[in-house]
Motif scaffolding. Structure first.
Motif, PDB file in Angstrom:
ATOM      1  N   UNK A   2     -34.392 -60.716 -31.052  1.00 25.98           N
ATOM      2  CA  UNK A   2     -34.255 -61.830 -32.039  1.00 25.98           C
ATOM      3  C   UNK A   2     -35.180 -62.936 -31.395  1.00 25.98           C
ATOM      4  N   UNK A   3     -35.701 -63.893 -32.298  1.00 24.54           N
ATOM      5  CA  UNK A   3     -36.343 -65.063 -31.754  1.00 24.54           C
ATOM      6  C   UNK A   3     -36.062 -66.138 -32.660  1.00 24.54           C
ATOM      7  N   UNK A  19     -36.795 -56.350 -36.599  1.00 23.50           N
ATOM      8  CA  UNK A  19     -36.412 -55.352 -37.666  1.00 23.50           C
ATOM      9  C   UNK A  19     -35.047 -55.592 -38.317  1.00 23.50           C
ATOM     10  N   UNK A  20     -34.989 -55.246 -39.566  1.00 24.53           N
ATOM     11  CA  UNK A  20     -33.850 -55.400 -40.271  1.00 24.53           C
ATOM     12  C   UNK A  20     -32.713 -55.048 -39.549  1.00 24.53           C
ATOM     13  N   UNK A  21     -31.485 -55.712 -39.418  1.00 24.53           N
ATOM     14  CA  UNK A  21     -30.423 -55.254 -38.583  1.00 24.53           C
ATOM     15  C   UNK A  21     -29.084 -55.912 -39.239  1.00 24.53           C
ATOM     16  N   UNK A  22     -28.067 -55.332 -38.904  1.00 28.72           N
ATOM     17  CA  UNK A  22     -26.864 -55.934 -39.757  1.00 28.72           C
ATOM     18  C   UNK A  22     -26.164 -56.804 -38.880  1.00 28.72           C
ATOM     19  N   UNK A  23     -26.083 -58.198 -39.049  1.00 36.68           N
ATOM     20  CA  UNK A  23     -25.744 -59.002 -38.199  1.00 36.68           C
ATOM     21  C   UNK A  23     -24.365 -59.446 -38.625  1.00 36.68           C
ATOM     22  N   UNK A  24     -23.273 -59.702 -37.800  1.00 40.45           N
ATOM     23  CA  UNK A  24     -22.016 -60.062 -38.396  1.00 40.45           C
ATOM     24  C   UNK A  24     -21.460 -61.373 -38.171  1.00 40.45           C
ATOM     25  N   UNK A  25     -22.274 -62.229 -37.261  1.00 42.08           N
ATOM     26  CA  UNK A  25     -21.829 -63.802 -36.849  1.00 42.08           C
ATOM     27  C   UNK A  25     -22.862 -64.283 -36.112  1.00 42.08           C
ATOM     28  N   UNK A  65     -24.065 -62.304 -32.805  1.00 39.63           N
ATOM     29  CA  UNK A  65     -23.101 -61.034 -32.429  1.00 39.63           C
ATOM     30  C   UNK A  65     -23.509 -60.041 -33.270  1.00 39.63           C
ATOM     31  N   UNK A  66     -24.053 -59.027 -32.970  1.00 41.19           N
ATOM     32  CA  UNK A  66     -24.391 -57.719 -33.856  1.00 41.19           C
ATOM     33  C   UNK A  66     -23.453 -56.899 -34.367  1.00 41.19           C
ATOM     34  N   UNK A  67     -23.367 -56.228 -35.044  1.00 43.73           N
ATOM     35  CA  UNK A  67     -22.421 -55.419 -35.636  1.00 43.73           C
ATOM     36  C   UNK A  67     -22.125 -54.501 -34.627  1.00 43.73           C
ATOM     37  N   UNK A  68     -22.799 -54.187 -33.497  1.00 43.08           N
ATOM     38  CA  UNK A  68     -22.500 -53.439 -32.282  1.00 43.08           C
ATOM     39  C   UNK A  68     -21.523 -54.158 -31.320  1.00 43.08           C
ATOM     40  N   UNK A  69     -21.112 -55.472 -31.537  1.00 41.80           N
ATOM     41  CA  UNK A  69     -20.296 -56.208 -30.707  1.00 41.80           C
ATOM     42  C   UNK A  69     -21.033 -56.875 -29.578  1.00 41.80           C
ATOM     43  N   UNK A  70     -22.444 -56.731 -29.435  1.00 42.09           N
ATOM     44  CA  UNK A  70     -23.279 -57.141 -28.435  1.00 42.09           C
ATOM     45  C   UNK A  70     -23.830 -58.743 -28.811  1.00 42.09           C
ATOM     46  N   UNK A  71     -23.775 -59.662 -27.850  1.00 44.15           N
ATOM     47  CA  UNK A  71     -24.227 -61.267 -28.117  1.00 44.15           C
ATOM     48  C   UNK A  71     -25.585 -61.162 -27.465  1.00 44.15           C
ATOM     49  N   UNK A  72     -26.254 -62.109 -28.343  1.00 47.22           N
ATOM     50  CA  UNK A  72     -27.510 -62.666 -27.874  1.00 47.22           C
ATOM     51  C   UNK A  72     -27.658 -64.113 -27.961  1.00 47.22           C
ATOM     52  N   UNK A  73     -27.839 -64.878 -26.871  1.00 46.49           N
ATOM     53  CA  UNK A  73     -27.788 -66.198 -26.712  1.00 46.49           C
ATOM     54  C   UNK A  73     -29.218 -66.928 -26.800  1.00 46.49           C
ATOM     55  N   UNK A  74     -29.584 -67.994 -27.216  1.00 44.38           N
ATOM     56  CA  UNK A  74     -30.567 -68.793 -27.228  1.00 44.38           C
ATOM     57  C   UNK A  74     -30.306 -70.168 -27.318  1.00 44.38           C
TER      58      UNK A  74
END
Length: 79
Positions: A2-3, A19-25, A65-74
């Motif tokens: 992400x950016x 790329x297109x991803x399913x974002x959950x939150x 938080x992606x559908x895989x449960x992993x978090x990305x922070x910025x």
């Protein structure tokens, strides 16, 4: 990945995926950890607009938080 563009911004931030991803939150909080905004996104996405124009200038934390449960922070800098 992400950016966020632009960063810093006067209030409108664009969250873009490579790329297109399913974002959950998507969660926006201040530096004290208070949640300002929580957005649940359904379906495949490449970008989302984040509006902090109503907030005071300062630093905010964006968490995705992606559908895989992993978090990305910025950190977001609102001018």
């Amino acid at each position: 990945g992400w950016r966020v563009l632009p960063n810093p911004s006067k209030g409108m931030f664009r969250l873009e995926g490579r790329q297109a991803v399913e974002v959950s939150e998507v969660v926006i909080s201040d530096l004290q950890g208070r949640v300002i905004s929580r957005l649940v996104v359904r379906g495949m996405r490449v970008s989302e607009w984040i509006d902090l124009s109503h907030m005071s200038s300062g630093v905010y934390v964006l968490q995705v938080r992606g559908a895989d449960g992993k978090w990305w922070t910025e950190k977001l800098l609102k001018e």
